[in-house]
Design a protein around this motif. Structure first.
Motif, PDB file in Angstrom:
ATOM      1  N   SER A 195      19.495 -21.787  32.153  1.00  0.00           N
ATOM      2  CA  SER A 195      19.038 -20.709  31.274  1.00  0.00           C
ATOM      3  C   SER A 195      18.049 -19.745  31.905  1.00  0.00           C
ATOM      4  O   SER A 195      17.899 -18.630  31.420  1.00  0.00           O
ATOM      5  CB  SER A 195      18.400 -21.313  30.012  1.00  0.00           C
ATOM      6  OG  SER A 195      19.356 -22.041  29.291  1.00  0.00           O
TER       7      SER A 195
ATOM      8  N   ARG B  89      27.644 -16.824  32.506  1.00  0.00           N
ATOM      9  CA  ARG B  89      26.205 -16.799  32.224  1.00  0.00           C
ATOM     10  C   ARG B  89      25.843 -17.032  30.758  1.00  0.00           C
ATOM     11  O   ARG B  89      24.952 -17.850  30.475  1.00  0.00           O
ATOM     12  CB  ARG B  89      25.603 -15.486  32.718  1.00  0.00           C
ATOM     13  CG  ARG B  89      24.099 -15.458  32.588  1.00  0.00           C
ATOM     14  CD  ARG B  89      23.517 -14.211  33.173  1.00  0.00           C
ATOM     15  NE  ARG B  89      22.058 -14.258  33.071  1.00  0.00           N
ATOM     16  CZ  ARG B  89      21.269 -13.252  33.259  1.00  0.00           C
ATOM     17  NH1 ARG B  89      21.776 -12.083  33.608  1.00  0.00           N
ATOM     18  NH2 ARG B  89      19.978 -13.374  33.142  1.00  0.00           N
ATOM     19  N   PRO B  90      26.485 -16.367  29.778  1.00  0.00           N
ATOM     20  CA  PRO B  90      26.105 -16.645  28.384  1.00  0.00           C
ATOM     21  C   PRO B  90      26.346 -18.103  27.979  1.00  0.00           C
ATOM     22  O   PRO B  90      25.547 -18.684  27.251  1.00  0.00           O
ATOM     23  CB  PRO B  90      26.982 -15.698  27.572  1.00  0.00           C
ATOM     24  CG  PRO B  90      27.363 -14.610  28.525  1.00  0.00           C
ATOM     25  CD  PRO B  90      27.447 -15.269  29.868  1.00  0.00           C
TER      26      PRO B  90
ATOM     27  N   PHE C 178      23.620 -20.207  29.631  1.00  0.00           N
ATOM     28  CA  PHE C 178      22.359 -19.989  28.911  1.00  0.00           C
ATOM     29  C   PHE C 178      22.311 -20.864  27.661  1.00  0.00           C
ATOM     30  O   PHE C 178      21.333 -21.567  27.402  1.00  0.00           O
ATOM     31  CB  PHE C 178      22.247 -18.501  28.555  1.00  0.00           C
ATOM     32  CG  PHE C 178      20.959 -18.133  27.877  1.00  0.00           C
ATOM     33  CD1 PHE C 178      19.792 -17.986  28.613  1.00  0.00           C
ATOM     34  CD2 PHE C 178      20.908 -17.923  26.517  1.00  0.00           C
ATOM     35  CE1 PHE C 178      18.598 -17.631  28.002  1.00  0.00           C
ATOM     36  CE2 PHE C 178      19.729 -17.560  25.883  1.00  0.00           C
ATOM     37  CZ  PHE C 178      18.566 -17.429  26.634  1.00  0.00           C
ATOM     38  N   ASN C 179      23.389 -20.853  26.899  1.00  0.00           N
ATOM     39  CA  ASN C 179      23.489 -21.655  25.684  1.00  0.00           C
ATOM     40  C   ASN C 179      23.438 -23.149  26.005  1.00  0.00           C
ATOM     41  O   ASN C 179      22.711 -23.915  25.361  1.00  0.00           O
ATOM     42  CB  ASN C 179      24.787 -21.302  24.952  1.00  0.00           C
ATOM     43  CG  ASN C 179      24.903 -21.981  23.621  1.00  0.00           C
ATOM     44  OD1 ASN C 179      23.947 -22.045  22.854  1.00  0.00           O
ATOM     45  ND2 ASN C 179      26.073 -22.483  23.329  1.00  0.00           N
TER      46      ASN C 179
END
Length: 122
Positions: free
Chosen positions: A24, A48-49, A52-53
């Motif tokens: 993250s 990436r998203p 991050f989650n």
């Protein structure tokens, strides 16, 4: 909860904070996303998203262990056990992804598994 079980749970929490940081916070560094098997910058940008989650899932599991250890007693032990079971379950799911995921699954799952075993049998 026995001291040895608490130590293994705390180590599991620390590892999951590190994983949170990589997924993250430090995901943009090639050394980090390569560690997760991502082959290119373009792929890292796409993932990436999700990373991050996923990092926050790992952080929340770590927080669960820390809160449980801090609370102590039956309620705290229950929180630690639930968090460790969740991590072991996630490690099992990771291991089903193929041979290349076996090592990361063991790294992720061994300390919470040991915490659970020591909690159950000591």
């Amino acid at each position: 909860m026995p001291v040895i079980a608490s130590i293994f749970a705390a180590v599991a929490a620390a590892l999951h904070v590190v994983i949170f940081f990589m997924e993250s916070v430090a995901w943009t560094k090639p050394a980090v996303w390569r560690r997760f098997g991502v082959a290119s910058q373009a792929d890292a940008d796409v993932v990436r998203p999700m990373a991050f989650n996923q990092g926050f899932y790992n952080l929340f599991l770590a927080v669960g262990i820390v809160v449980g250890l801090f609370l102590g007693g039956d309620a705290g032990d229950a929180i630690v056990v639930f968090s460790c079971l969740s991590i072991v379950g996630a490690a099992f799911v990771l291991a089903t992804g193929g041979r290349k995921y076996l090592r990361p699954a063991v790294i992720q799952g061994i300390t919470p598994l040991l915490a659970l075993l020591f909690a159950a049998f000591t």
